[in-house]
Scaffold this motif. Sequence first.
Motif, PDB file in Angstrom:
ATOM      1  N   SER A   1       0.842  -1.191   0.000  1.00 40.12           N
ATOM      2  CA  SER A   1       0.000   0.000   0.000  1.00 40.12           C
ATOM      3  C   SER A   1       0.878   1.243   0.000  1.00 40.12           C
ATOM      4  N   GLY A   2       0.304   2.369  -0.435  1.00 35.39           N
ATOM      5  CA  GLY A   2       1.055   3.609  -0.473  1.00 35.39           C
ATOM      6  C   GLY A   2       0.192   4.722  -1.027  1.00 35.39           C
ATOM      7  N   VAL A   3       0.791   5.896  -1.180  1.00 36.61           N
ATOM      8  CA  VAL A   3       0.105   7.078  -1.686  1.00 36.61           C
ATOM      9  C   VAL A   3       0.558   7.326  -3.121  1.00 36.61           C
ATOM     10  N   ALA A   4      -0.409   7.539  -4.019  1.00 33.57           N
ATOM     11  CA  ALA A   4      -0.105   7.768  -5.429  1.00 33.57           C
ATOM     12  C   ALA A   4      -0.453   9.199  -5.796  1.00 33.57           C
ATOM     13  N   THR A   5       0.296   9.757  -6.732  1.00 33.93           N
ATOM     14  CA  THR A   5       0.072  11.118  -7.211  1.00 33.93           C
ATOM     15  C   THR A   5      -0.476  11.067  -8.629  1.00 33.93           C
ATOM     16  N   ASN A   6      -1.459  11.916  -8.898  1.00 33.45           N
ATOM     17  CA  ASN A   6      -2.090  11.952 -10.212  1.00 33.45           C
ATOM     18  C   ASN A   6      -1.057  12.137 -11.323  1.00 33.45           C
ATOM     19  N   GLY A   7      -1.094  11.226 -12.311  1.00 33.19           N
ATOM     20  CA  GLY A   7      -0.233  11.334 -13.472  1.00 33.19           C
ATOM     21  C   GLY A   7       1.211  10.955 -13.261  1.00 33.19           C
TER      22      GLY A   7
ATOM     23  N   TYR B   1      -8.335   4.261  -3.535  1.00 29.95           N
ATOM     24  CA  TYR B   1      -9.415   4.690  -2.640  1.00 29.95           C
ATOM     25  C   TYR B   1      -9.218   6.153  -2.275  1.00 29.95           C
ATOM     26  N   PRO B   2     -10.272   6.946  -2.180  1.00 29.62           N
ATOM     27  CA  PRO B   2     -11.636   6.567  -2.562  1.00 29.62           C
ATOM     28  C   PRO B   2     -11.778   6.537  -4.077  1.00 29.62           C
ATOM     29  N   ARG B   3     -12.478   5.559  -4.581  1.00 33.62           N
ATOM     30  CA  ARG B   3     -12.569   5.367  -6.026  1.00 33.62           C
ATOM     31  C   ARG B   3     -13.455   6.419  -6.685  1.00 33.62           C
ATOM     32  N   ASP B   4     -14.532   6.776  -6.005  1.00 36.05           N
ATOM     33  CA  ASP B   4     -15.532   7.659  -6.599  1.00 36.05           C
ATOM     34  C   ASP B   4     -16.172   8.472  -5.471  1.00 36.05           C
ATOM     35  N   ILE B   5     -16.032   9.811  -5.531  1.00 34.10           N
ATOM     36  CA  ILE B   5     -16.674  10.696  -4.548  1.00 34.10           C
ATOM     37  C   ILE B   5     -17.696  11.540  -5.297  1.00 34.10           C
ATOM     38  N   THR B   6     -18.963  11.398  -4.947  1.00 36.41           N
ATOM     39  CA  THR B   6     -20.038  12.130  -5.613  1.00 36.41           C
ATOM     40  C   THR B   6     -20.667  13.110  -4.634  1.00 36.41           C
TER      41      THR B   6
ATOM     42  N   ASP C   1     -30.176  18.735 -11.231  1.00 30.88           N
ATOM     43  CA  ASP C   1     -29.562  18.555 -12.550  1.00 30.88           C
ATOM     44  C   ASP C   1     -28.061  18.796 -12.533  1.00 30.88           C
ATOM     45  N   GLN C   2     -27.549  19.249 -11.402  1.00 31.70           N
ATOM     46  CA  GLN C   2     -26.127  19.534 -11.328  1.00 31.70           C
ATOM     47  C   GLN C   2     -25.467  18.584 -10.333  1.00 31.70           C
ATOM     48  N   SER C   3     -24.292  18.159 -10.645  1.00 34.90           N
ATOM     49  CA  SER C   3     -23.559  17.278  -9.736  1.00 34.90           C
ATOM     50  C   SER C   3     -22.072  17.412  -9.999  1.00 34.90           C
ATOM     51  N   GLN C   4     -21.295  16.989  -9.050  1.00 36.34           N
ATOM     52  CA  GLN C   4     -19.852  16.938  -9.243  1.00 36.34           C
ATOM     53  C   GLN C   4     -19.333  15.628  -8.653  1.00 36.34           C
ATOM     54  N   ARG C   5     -18.415  15.048  -9.346  1.00 37.23           N
ATOM     55  CA  ARG C   5     -17.914  13.737  -8.933  1.00 37.23           C
ATOM     56  C   ARG C   5     -16.416  13.669  -9.192  1.00 37.23           C
ATOM     57  N   LEU C   6     -15.669  13.202  -8.197  1.00 35.84           N
ATOM     58  CA  LEU C   6     -14.234  12.978  -8.349  1.00 35.84           C
ATOM     59  C   LEU C   6     -14.015  11.493  -8.625  1.00 35.84           C
ATOM     60  N   GLU C   7     -13.439  11.206  -9.773  1.00 32.33           N
ATOM     61  CA  GLU C   7     -13.185   9.819 -10.159  1.00 32.33           C
ATOM     62  C   GLU C   7     -11.687   9.564 -10.162  1.00 32.33           C
TER      63      GLU C   7
ATOM     64  N   ALA D   1      -6.677  11.163 -11.841  1.00 33.00           N
ATOM     65  CA  ALA D   1      -7.945  11.603 -11.255  1.00 33.00           C
ATOM     66  C   ALA D   1      -8.578  12.634 -12.181  1.00 33.00           C
ATOM     67  N   ARG D   2      -9.895  12.727 -12.154  1.00 29.10           N
ATOM     68  CA  ARG D   2     -10.573  13.737 -12.937  1.00 29.10           C
ATOM     69  C   ARG D   2     -11.813  14.201 -12.177  1.00 29.10           C
ATOM     70  N   LEU D   3     -12.160  15.455 -12.389  1.00 26.23           N
ATOM     71  CA  LEU D   3     -13.349  16.027 -11.772  1.00 26.23           C
ATOM     72  C   LEU D   3     -14.425  16.116 -12.839  1.00 26.23           C
ATOM     73  N   LEU D   4     -15.543  15.443 -12.595  1.00 26.05           N
ATOM     74  CA  LEU D   4     -16.636  15.385 -13.568  1.00 26.05           C
ATOM     75  C   LEU D   4     -17.766  16.275 -13.067  1.00 26.05           C
ATOM     76  N   LEU D   5     -18.105  17.290 -13.842  1.00 26.90           N
ATOM     77  CA  LEU D   5     -19.152  18.239 -13.480  1.00 26.90           C
ATOM     78  C   LEU D   5     -20.299  18.125 -14.469  1.00 26.90           C
ATOM     79  N   ALA D   6     -21.521  18.137 -13.959  1.00 27.46           N
ATOM     80  CA  ALA D   6     -22.706  18.051 -14.799  1.00 27.46           C
ATOM     81  C   ALA D   6     -23.539  19.313 -14.617  1.00 27.46           C
ATOM     82  N   ASP D   7     -23.936  19.934 -15.742  1.00 26.36           N
ATOM     83  CA  ASP D   7     -24.769  21.145 -15.716  1.00 26.36           C
ATOM     84  C   ASP D   7     -25.994  20.852 -16.563  1.00 26.36           C
ATOM     85  N   GLY D   8     -27.036  20.327 -15.912  1.00 21.76           N
ATOM     86  CA  GLY D   8     -28.226  19.935 -16.656  1.00 21.76           C
ATOM     87  C   GLY D   8     -27.908  18.739 -17.528  1.00 21.76           C
TER      88      GLY D   8
END
Length: 206
Positions: free
Chosen positions: A117-123, A141-146, A154-160, A182-189
């Motif tokens: 186990s350990g800590v990973a950095t994006n990219g 972990y965490p795999r998906d934060i919504t 109609d709006q949401s944000q999720r960290l994948e 990691a990516r941040l997924l934003l929904a606007d309608g």
Amino acid sequence: MLESPELPEKPFSVRNIGTEEVSEYVLIFNGYLAVNGPVNISQLKSGELQNGTALTVGRGSIELSTGTDGFGQMVITGSGGIANNDYLLLKEGRIESFIYSETGGHIRYKEVRRTESGVATNGQEVVIPAYFKAMPTVNLYPRDITVYNADYPDQSQRLEMDHSVPQPHPSIEGAWVFTPYARLLLADGTKTDASGKTYLGSSNSR
């Protein structure tokens, strides 16, 4: 001893397992072997247990044998062998345990695996030490934060978080490498977009 008149058949025979040019005679024992006293493992210098044969120690509780795949193995179980018993299998560096039930037969209960186990950095490429014989499984972990707001359904944000498929290390034998991202997924309608850090919506707000 080789020609005992008390025995109907000779217990020993001599066979040449070499060639006519280079002879290699071996003494074949035709029968059962009973040992009174300790046996030094160095006495079993050469040879290989063929498929379907086994060397049993201690009322069938320990068995050294060769599986149908040709690889050597050690089976640890109770009296009478694995027929109706739970058993532990040591093979190719793996440790597996099986439980027995009358309805389901032998069911694999657990396989002991190494966990790092350990800590990973994006990219950033991560090197997995050379402890894994086969491709390791990577869990982030965490795999998906919504985040959900009932006032704005109609709006949401999720960290994948995800990762690339682990690949053998190019220069370290037995090591593996993978890249987490990691990516941040934003929904606007009905409009959805994904980017590294920011999102520009229809209202020009970030």
